[in-house]
Motif scaffolding. Structure first.
Motif, PDB file in Angstrom:
ATOM      1  N   VAL A  98      16.291  15.968  -2.841  1.00 49.02           N
ATOM      2  CA  VAL A  98      14.831  15.799  -2.723  1.00 49.02           C
ATOM      3  C   VAL A  98      14.165  17.161  -2.572  1.00 49.02           C
ATOM      4  O   VAL A  98      13.148  17.462  -3.214  1.00 49.02           O
ATOM      5  N   ASP A  99      14.768  18.005  -1.770  1.00 51.77           N
ATOM      6  CA  ASP A  99      14.191  19.326  -1.533  1.00 51.77           C
ATOM      7  C   ASP A  99      14.084  20.118  -2.837  1.00 51.77           C
ATOM      8  O   ASP A  99      13.079  20.757  -3.123  1.00 51.77           O
ATOM      9  N   HIS A 100      15.109  20.001  -3.634  1.00 52.07           N
ATOM     10  CA  HIS A 100      15.160  20.795  -4.867  1.00 52.07           C
ATOM     11  C   HIS A 100      14.237  20.234  -5.954  1.00 52.07           C
ATOM     12  O   HIS A 100      13.526  20.971  -6.630  1.00 52.07           O
ATOM     13  N   VAL A 101      14.257  18.926  -6.120  1.00 53.46           N
ATOM     14  CA  VAL A 101      13.520  18.328  -7.242  1.00 53.46           C
ATOM     15  C   VAL A 101      12.016  18.224  -6.952  1.00 53.46           C
ATOM     16  O   VAL A 101      11.198  18.268  -7.866  1.00 53.46           O
ATOM     17  N   TYR A 102      11.652  18.099  -5.690  1.00 54.37           N
ATOM     18  CA  TYR A 102      10.233  17.926  -5.349  1.00 54.37           C
ATOM     19  C   TYR A 102       9.749  19.005  -4.387  1.00 54.37           C
ATOM     20  O   TYR A 102       9.700  18.787  -3.172  1.00 54.37           O
ATOM     21  N   PRO A 103       9.369  20.166  -4.925  1.00 51.68           N
ATOM     22  CA  PRO A 103       8.854  21.244  -4.071  1.00 51.68           C
ATOM     23  C   PRO A 103       7.640  20.752  -3.282  1.00 51.68           C
ATOM     24  O   PRO A 103       7.449  21.140  -2.128  1.00 51.68           O
ATOM     25  N   ASP A 104       6.819  19.900  -3.897  1.00 48.59           N
ATOM     26  CA  ASP A 104       5.685  19.312  -3.186  1.00 48.59           C
ATOM     27  C   ASP A 104       6.154  18.018  -2.521  1.00 48.59           C
ATOM     28  O   ASP A 104       6.477  17.040  -3.195  1.00 48.59           O
ATOM     29  N   LYS A 105       6.181  18.035  -1.200  1.00 52.92           N
ATOM     30  CA  LYS A 105       6.768  16.901  -0.471  1.00 52.92           C
ATOM     31  C   LYS A 105       5.768  15.787  -0.169  1.00 52.92           C
ATOM     32  O   LYS A 105       6.109  14.789   0.444  1.00 52.92           O
ATOM     33  N   ASN A 106       4.529  16.014  -0.592  1.00 52.52           N
ATOM     34  CA  ASN A 106       3.501  15.037  -0.257  1.00 52.52           C
ATOM     35  C   ASN A 106       3.613  13.809  -1.160  1.00 52.52           C
ATOM     36  O   ASN A 106       2.782  13.577  -2.029  1.00 52.52           O
ATOM     37  N   LYS A 107       4.673  13.008  -0.941  1.00 51.78           N
ATOM     38  CA  LYS A 107       4.949  11.902  -1.856  1.00 51.78           C
ATOM     39  C   LYS A 107       5.464  10.685  -1.102  1.00 51.78           C
ATOM     40  O   LYS A 107       6.076  10.808  -0.041  1.00 51.78           O
ATOM     41  N   SER A 108       5.175   9.515  -1.675  1.00 55.96           N
ATOM     42  CA  SER A 108       5.754   8.299  -1.097  1.00 55.96           C
ATOM     43  C   SER A 108       7.028   7.967  -1.865  1.00 55.96           C
ATOM     44  O   SER A 108       7.152   8.293  -3.043  1.00 55.96           O
ATOM     45  N   PHE A 109       7.968   7.337  -1.189  1.00 55.57           N
ATOM     46  CA  PHE A 109       9.241   7.047  -1.859  1.00 55.57           C
ATOM     47  C   PHE A 109       9.847   5.752  -1.349  1.00 55.57           C
ATOM     48  O   PHE A 109       9.440   5.191  -0.332  1.00 55.57           O
ATOM     49  N   LYS A 110      10.814   5.324  -2.116  1.00 53.07           N
ATOM     50  CA  LYS A 110      11.607   4.164  -1.708  1.00 53.07           C
ATOM     51  C   LYS A 110      13.058   4.494  -2.029  1.00 53.07           C
ATOM     52  O   LYS A 110      13.341   5.075  -3.081  1.00 53.07           O
ATOM     53  N   MET A 111      13.971   4.151  -1.161  1.00 51.11           N
ATOM     54  CA  MET A 111      15.401   4.384  -1.431  1.00 51.11           C
ATOM     55  C   MET A 111      15.961   3.179  -2.164  1.00 51.11           C
ATOM     56  O   MET A 111      15.595   2.036  -1.885  1.00 51.11           O
ATOM     57  N   HIS A 112      16.855   3.461  -3.075  1.00 50.19           N
ATOM     58  CA  HIS A 112      17.499   2.363  -3.794  1.00 50.19           C
ATOM     59  C   HIS A 112      18.985   2.685  -3.903  1.00 50.19           C
ATOM     60  O   HIS A 112      19.420   3.420  -4.785  1.00 50.19           O
ATOM     61  N   VAL A 113      19.759   2.158  -2.965  1.00 53.99           N
ATOM     62  CA  VAL A 113      21.203   2.437  -2.963  1.00 53.99           C
ATOM     63  C   VAL A 113      21.927   1.313  -3.681  1.00 53.99           C
ATOM     64  O   VAL A 113      21.656   0.133  -3.443  1.00 53.99           O
TER      65      VAL A 113
END
Ligand code: ATP
Ligand code: MG
Length: 393
Positions: A98-113
């Protein structure tokens, strides 16, 4: 960082036996477009999913661009692959992703395992919660949104761990080779390369025929058609281009027939010759770049007169498009710049000042009677002397 691509395709209508044909054709075309890209790629099918695995360094951007030209692909997901070294490491890997792919962290997310390896400790639900928690701990600006997340972070646990969240649109359509073959009448213009692209997009393999009229049309005009075929082949795969010497037939028509009917009669012979070569090569249809009303030879009456000589279906995918709509597609597929180069076209050389716009088929046939003496022989000659050029992107 990305070590693989997961390729997703639209699954409508590809059940049972068709599914395997569809997937195999897709894999073949993916391997084909990746061949010139720097790197070592393995296209594999595992549990109903298609992956491109890589070995060592590879050109990520170019690989992605190549895959974007493979019909049948709906989405391309770049994947990070990690060894399974236990949960603690998984948490670190997901946070680092996440750190690498999204330099801008201001995002909503959902985990899908997805727990494909059933021996992995914990349920999918627990892993979703734990990994989501780890992301929130690392990046407090991020927030969970299970209904409408900006990012769907997928973690597939198999022998290895697959992490991905980006879905890059592919071109859609059907894989080349799943829908037979057709013969494209390819000129140096804007419309016919677009028409070829559109029919290839539905899974149709294409061959092409170009009517060349030396010395009235130059070598450079022919080269332009070869260049266009190459650009189309980036999507369609290899094309056999048949270059037909049309000069004698054009001159004969010019000598024998009313000049205002010249274009229509010429176009009828183009279709006949294209159909003959097409049949020999196993094509099931013809493709043209005609659009209703664009020029005198494309009024509905003219199209009817041209069509009348064909026994194969003629596919005219841009028939209802305005010029600008066709131009937009040519820009997208990168044929526009080549198409607008100013080289003469065989159709325009003998063109009448006032061509008929509402040809009467009976009258056209009457005019064609004047060609009876030599035309069959000339058509045989044109077909038999056609030059075949194998075009690869
Ligand atoms: P394009 O932009 O594709 O050249 P156009 O608007 O110039 O089309 P026409 O010249 O009337 O239209 O041609 C109509 C269609 O006939 C073309 O789209 C193409 O499929 C075919 N065609 C025309 N000229 C040739 C040629 N010299 N060789 C092969 N096909 C041709
Ligand atoms: Mg043209």
């Amino acid at each position: 960082m990305f070590k693989a691509f997961l390729v997703k395709y639209a699954e409508i209508g590809i059940k049972g036996k068709n599914r395997y044909l569809f997937e195999d054709a897709l894999i073949r075309q993916m391997e084909y477009v990746l061949k010139p890209v720097e790197g070592t790629f393995h296209v594999t099918k595992e549990q109903g999913r298609i992956y491109v695995l890589t070995e060592g360094d590879f050109d990520y951007e170019e690989a992605l661009e190549a895959l974007k030209r493979v019909f049948g692909i709906a989405y391309i997901c770049p994947v990070v692959i990690k060894e399974d070294q236990g949960y603690e490491q998984l948490e670190k890997d997901v946070v680092a992703y996440v750190d690498h792919v999204y330099p801008d962290k201001n995002k909503s997310f959902k985990m899908h395992v997805r727990r494909a390896k059933k021996t992995y400790p914990g349920t999918s639900m627990e892993l979703n919660a734990d990994l989501g928690g780890a992301i929130l701990d690392a990046f407090p600006e991020m927030k969970v949104d299970v209904h409408n997340p900006q990012l769907l972070i997928t973690v597939e646990i198999r022998e290895k761990i697959y992490i991905y969240s980006e879905s890059i649109p592919g071109p859609g359509g059907m894989p080349i080779g799943t829908n037979g073959k057709a013969m494209l009448l390819l000129s140096g213009g804007i419309d016919s390369p677009v028409a070829g692209y559109m029919i290839a997009k539905r899974g149709v393999k294409i061959d092409a025929v170009y009517f060349h009229a030396p010395p009235y049309t130059s070598e450079r005009a022919k080269q332009k058609v070869v260049d266009l075929a190459k650009l189309v082949a980036r999507y369609s795969g290899p094309i056999n281009l048949y270059v037909v010497n049309f000069t004698d037939i054009q001159l004969y028509i010019y000598d024998q027939c009313p000049h205002d009917e010249l274009t229509i009669i010429m176009r009828r012979y183009m279709m006949k010759i294209a159909e003959r070569i097409g049949k020999e090569q196993g094509c099931l249809g013809l493709i043209t770049g005609e659009s209703i009303g664009q020029v005198a030879s494309q009024t509905v009456q003219s199209l009817a007169a041209t069509n009348e000589v064909c026994t194969m279906p003629v596919f005219r995918p841009v028939i209802g498009f305005d010029k600008q709509e066709i131009v937009d597609i040519s820009l997208k597929i990168n044929t526009y710049e080549t198409s607008i180069q100013p080289y003469e076209d065989c159709c325009t050389i003998f063109v009448a000042k006032h061509p008929v716009t509402k040809p009467n088929i009976q009258m056209i046939k009457k005019s064609e009677k004047k060609l009876e003496e030599k035309i069959d022989e000339m058509m045989d000659q044109a077909v038999n002397t056609a030059e075949r050029i194998y075009i690869e992107a």
